[in-house]
Design a protein around this motif. Structure first.
Motif, PDB file in Angstrom:
ATOM      1  N   UNK A  35      -4.761  -9.284 -65.034  1.00 43.65           N
ATOM      2  CA  UNK A  35      -4.554  -8.077 -64.233  1.00 43.65           C
ATOM      3  C   UNK A  35      -3.833  -8.430 -62.939  1.00 43.65           C
ATOM      4  N   UNK A  36      -3.034  -7.499 -62.459  1.00 46.23           N
ATOM      5  CA  UNK A  36      -2.321  -7.663 -61.191  1.00 46.23           C
ATOM      6  C   UNK A  36      -2.890  -6.638 -60.218  1.00 46.23           C
ATOM      7  N   UNK A  37      -3.513  -7.104 -59.123  1.00 53.29           N
ATOM      8  CA  UNK A  37      -4.111  -6.163 -58.168  1.00 53.29           C
ATOM      9  C   UNK A  37      -3.079  -5.179 -57.613  1.00 53.29           C
ATOM     10  N   UNK A  38      -3.525  -3.973 -57.383  1.00 44.81           N
ATOM     11  CA  UNK A  38      -2.742  -2.911 -56.755  1.00 44.81           C
ATOM     12  C   UNK A  38      -1.479  -2.541 -57.525  1.00 44.81           C
ATOM     13  N   UNK A  39      -1.492  -2.754 -58.828  1.00 38.39           N
ATOM     14  CA  UNK A  39      -0.353  -2.334 -59.650  1.00 38.39           C
ATOM     15  C   UNK A  39      -0.648  -0.943 -60.208  1.00 38.39           C
ATOM     16  N   UNK A  40       0.379  -0.229 -60.628  1.00 35.46           N
ATOM     17  CA  UNK A  40       0.155   1.104 -61.204  1.00 35.46           C
ATOM     18  C   UNK A  40      -0.806   1.019 -62.391  1.00 35.46           C
ATOM     19  N   UNK A  41      -1.529   2.087 -62.672  1.00 35.72           N
ATOM     20  CA  UNK A  41      -2.550   2.039 -63.717  1.00 35.72           C
ATOM     21  C   UNK A  41      -1.993   1.791 -65.112  1.00 35.72           C
ATOM     22  N   UNK A  42      -0.714   2.060 -65.345  1.00 41.30           N
ATOM     23  CA  UNK A  42      -0.163   1.816 -66.675  1.00 41.30           C
ATOM     24  C   UNK A  42       0.258   0.364 -66.885  1.00 41.30           C
TER      25      UNK A  42
END
Length: 164
Positions: A35-42
């Motif tokens: 996971x990449x923090x603060x990335x868009x939910x898609x």
């Protein structure tokens, strides 16, 4: 507009989609996705694909639907994006579809307005429809266009801490 179009056909939820085969570099089983923090939910996250960091977009979430869950049939379509790569997480990849270019129709206006500009057209197969996806538009909302696969740093991805 004669000629054949070759598409990679895939399913997501109950829908059937196609992407021009020349845009698909490879199809891989789903590895560990970070996971990449603060990335868009898609954005599902990133994967390491033989030394390249590849961002992965969840097709269900990109369409505004609930992801159908993880299963053995899930695949990542690794797509060519103007010098970079991006992954598209889908429920399953079903087949290579060959169809006449003349069998493709523009999307109805209601579909274009609801789905955004990533529906390139609709093709008729024997007993079903296939939605042709414009990958550049699908992966282009804001940061998606600037995210490209990059080589993993020689340090194995770890940040170098300068010596004191």
């Amino acid at each position: 507009m004669a000629g054949m179009l070759h598409l990679v056909g895939f399913r997501n939820n109950d829908d059937f989609f196609g992407i021009p085969i020349e845009r698909v570099r490879e199809i891989v089983r789903v590895p560990e996705v970070t996971a990449v923090p603060e990335s868009p939910d898609f954005y599902r996250g990133i994967i390491n694909l033989r030394g390249r960091i590849v961002p992965v977009i969840d097709m269900s979430r990109r369409l505004g639907k609930t992801p159908s869950g993880e299963g053995k049939a899930n695949r990542i379509l690794v797509l060519e994006l103007g010098g970079g790569l991006a992954g598209l997480l889908v429920d399953s990849v079903s087949e290579i579809v060959k169809m006449e270019k003349g069998a493709i129709e523009p999307p109805p206006e209601a579909v274009s307005n609801a789905a955004g500009s990533f529906v390139a057209g609709v093709g008729r197969l024997k007993d079903r429809l296939i939605v042709l996806v414009d990958i550049d538009e699908l992966l282009n909302p804001g940061a998606a266009a600037s995210w490209r696969a990059r080589p993993v740093p020689a340090s194995g991805g770890q940040r170098q801490i300068p010596a004191a």
